[in-house]
Design an enzyme around this catalytic site. Sequence first.
Site, PDB file in Angstrom:
ATOM      1  N   SER A  22       0.869  -1.207   0.005  1.00  0.00           N
ATOM      2  CA  SER A  22       0.006  -0.171  -0.172  1.00  0.00           C
ATOM      3  C   SER A  22       0.793   1.097  -0.072  1.00  0.00           C
ATOM      4  CB  SER A  22      -0.751  -0.159   1.123  1.00  0.00           C
ATOM      5  OG  SER A  22      -0.211  -0.055   2.329  1.00  0.00           O
ATOM      6  N   HIS A 154     -41.225  22.240 -10.287  1.00  0.00           N
ATOM      7  CA  HIS A 154     -41.123  21.547 -11.761  1.00  0.00           C
ATOM      8  C   HIS A 154     -40.276  21.974 -12.714  1.00  0.00           C
ATOM      9  CE1 HIS A 154     -44.175  18.960  -9.791  1.00  0.00           C
ATOM     10  NE2 HIS A 154     -44.815  20.368  -9.304  1.00  0.00           N
ATOM     11  N   SER A 275     -14.804  27.236 -27.288  1.00  0.00           N
ATOM     12  CA  SER A 275     -14.508  25.956 -28.206  1.00  0.00           C
ATOM     13  C   SER A 275     -14.038  26.494 -29.185  1.00  0.00           C
ATOM     14  CB  SER A 275     -16.181  25.810 -28.386  1.00  0.00           C
ATOM     15  OG  SER A 275     -16.226  25.266 -29.860  1.00  0.00           O
ATOM     16  N   LYS A 281     -19.290  29.976 -27.894  1.00  0.00           N
ATOM     17  CA  LYS A 281     -19.660  29.184 -26.980  1.00  0.00           C
ATOM     18  C   LYS A 281     -18.732  29.673 -25.603  1.00  0.00           C
ATOM     19  CE  LYS A 281     -20.967  25.168 -27.048  1.00  0.00           C
ATOM     20  NZ  LYS A 281     -20.124  24.004 -26.759  1.00  0.00           N
ATOM     21  N   ASN A 283     -18.340  27.339 -22.251  1.00  0.00           N
ATOM     22  CA  ASN A 283     -18.707  26.421 -21.487  1.00  0.00           C
ATOM     23  C   ASN A 283     -18.459  26.563 -19.999  1.00  0.00           C
ATOM     24  OD1 ASN A 283     -19.252  25.458 -24.144  1.00  0.00           O
ATOM     25  ND2 ASN A 283     -17.277  24.537 -24.303  1.00  0.00           N
ATOM     26  N   GLU A 288     -19.757  22.145 -14.391  1.00  0.00           N
ATOM     27  CA  GLU A 288     -19.798  20.820 -15.025  1.00  0.00           C
ATOM     28  C   GLU A 288     -19.031  19.581 -14.036  1.00  0.00           C
ATOM     29  OE1 GLU A 288     -20.761  20.975 -19.504  1.00  0.00           O
ATOM     30  OE2 GLU A 288     -19.090  22.176 -19.056  1.00  0.00           O
ATOM     31  N   TYR A 315      -9.118  -6.943  12.971  1.00  0.00           N
ATOM     32  CA  TYR A 315      -8.438  -6.388  11.606  1.00  0.00           C
ATOM     33  C   TYR A 315      -8.509  -7.521  10.558  1.00  0.00           C
ATOM     34  CZ  TYR A 315      -4.983  -4.702   8.261  1.00  0.00           C
ATOM     35  OH  TYR A 315      -4.511  -4.212   7.043  1.00  0.00           O
ATOM     36  N   GLN A 320      -7.234  -2.363   3.914  1.00  0.00           N
ATOM     37  CA  GLN A 320      -6.215  -1.608   3.500  1.00  0.00           C
ATOM     38  C   GLN A 320      -7.051  -0.788   2.463  1.00  0.00           C
ATOM     39  OE1 GLN A 320      -1.868  -2.829   3.184  1.00  0.00           O
ATOM     40  NE2 GLN A 320      -2.761  -3.127   0.973  1.00  0.00           N
ATOM     41  N   LYS A 323      -8.181   3.030   1.951  1.00  0.00           N
ATOM     42  CA  LYS A 323      -7.328   4.589   1.824  1.00  0.00           C
ATOM     43  C   LYS A 323      -7.479   5.161   0.549  1.00  0.00           C
ATOM     44  CE  LYS A 323      -4.155   2.768   5.130  1.00  0.00           C
ATOM     45  NZ  LYS A 323      -5.215   1.580   5.316  1.00  0.00           N
TER      46      LYS A 323
HETATM   47  N1  ARG Z   1      -1.080  -1.523   5.153  1.00  0.00           N
HETATM   48  C1  ARG Z   1      -1.908  -2.009   6.423  1.00  0.00           C
HETATM   49  C2  ARG Z   1      -3.210  -1.333   6.273  1.00  0.00           C
HETATM   50  O1  ARG Z   1      -3.323  -0.345   5.581  1.00  0.00           O
HETATM   51  C3  ARG Z   1      -1.178  -1.847   7.948  1.00  0.00           C
HETATM   52  C4  ARG Z   1      -1.711  -2.637   8.739  1.00  0.00           C
HETATM   53  C5  ARG Z   1      -1.340  -4.089   8.463  1.00  0.00           C
HETATM   54  N2  ARG Z   1      -1.526  -4.967   9.366  1.00  0.00           N
HETATM   55  C6  ARG Z   1      -1.241  -6.305   9.334  1.00  0.00           C
HETATM   56  N3  ARG Z   1      -1.545  -6.966  10.491  1.00  0.00           N
HETATM   57  N4  ARG Z   1      -0.739  -6.800   8.258  1.00  0.00           N
HETATM   58  O2  ARG Z   1      -4.336  -1.868   6.600  1.00  0.00           O
END
Ligand code: ARG
Length: 364
Positions: A22, A154, A275, A281, A283, A288, A315, A320, A323
């Site tokens: 990650s 409306h 344009s 035009k 825009n 938008e 967990y 992960q 994010k």
């Molecule tokens: N990169 C992991 C996440 O964002 C960190 C936590 C990892 N924990 C584990 N037990 N492998 O979730």
Amino acid sequence: MKLWGGRFRKEENKLMEEFNKSFDYDNVLYKKDIEGSIAHVYMQVHCKLLTEEEGIAITDGLVGIYKDILNGKLLLEGNYEDIHSFIEINLINRIGDLGKKLHTCRSRNDQVATDMRLYAKEKAINIINLISNLKNTIKEVAYENPVIMPGYTHLQRAQVVTFKHHLMAYYSMFDRDEKRLKNALEILDESPLGCGALAGTTHSIDRNITKEKLGFKRIVENYIDGVSDRDYLLELMSNFSIIMMHLSRLSEELILWSSQEFQFVEIDDLYTTGSSIMPQKKNPDGAELIRGKTGRVYGNLFGLLTVMKGLPLAYNKDMQEDKEGFFDSVNTIEMCVSIMEKIIYTIKVNEDKMKEAVKSGFLN
Ligand code: ARG
């Protein structure tokens, strides 16, 4: 480079390593990760898990890493699993084996939960300020333009209203959005640090010390919940989605009003494009794009709701996936609120056209 591997024999498959990573996107958490670690070391010294000298050496190492990232000497790149591994491996490279003690009584599970809460708090506060700025501008422009215009139901002319009154409806919406964000901020303001992997640690630690150091109001009560809760991201993303819905409605009205058919307002050249083939035009790209970007903010909310659905405690690596969507929503909201504020600030109101529209259509 990895933080684990004691009982593993085979080299991790390259594709799996890539899949597991990650670091490419969680490196934006570097500041929060270092902040969390410094608070953790401070607590370790206080609880006699480290000597004062050890605490100072680790803290200096962490501050050095922070400074080097800021001044560009240490680049946030390389073959690391995640930001936590990056910081810890770099610490060990700098100060030697002592760096490994930073991990005592901490798991990446409570570490990432802490980083994300700190990041979410900072971003929520920033977005509250941007919304408040947008509200001020809306009010200013509304009060400068108490001109009459048709009010619609409306999308048919219905009753006479003022542009001021119409625009102030958006003020009310953004006012509620601000309250919702403040409420979410209040709920999420709890420290998960010390929850460990899921059930704390056998060392005697003091979670209140890290809570105070990191500026959290309370500590997470249930450890298992502390490492597996992502409600605060979902709540913020729900609030972001409502904000985008409001911004999108306002965008739609600006797009309509600035068309040849309405001509109620003119959007400043800075937020429009021309344009090449049809030079007449203008825009309304800014509005938008705000309307269009609403889709990804809704999508990110649904993405995480779906990731979390059905996950057993505590967990799981699935988490992960919280994010990228959250970071994208934060960036999108920050940009959209700022651009909308500028569009409103520079808008030209065409009083004559609005009056003319009131005259026809049998308005009450
Ligand atoms: N990169 C992991 C996440 O964002 C960190 C936590 C990892 N924990 C584990 N037990 N492998 O979730």
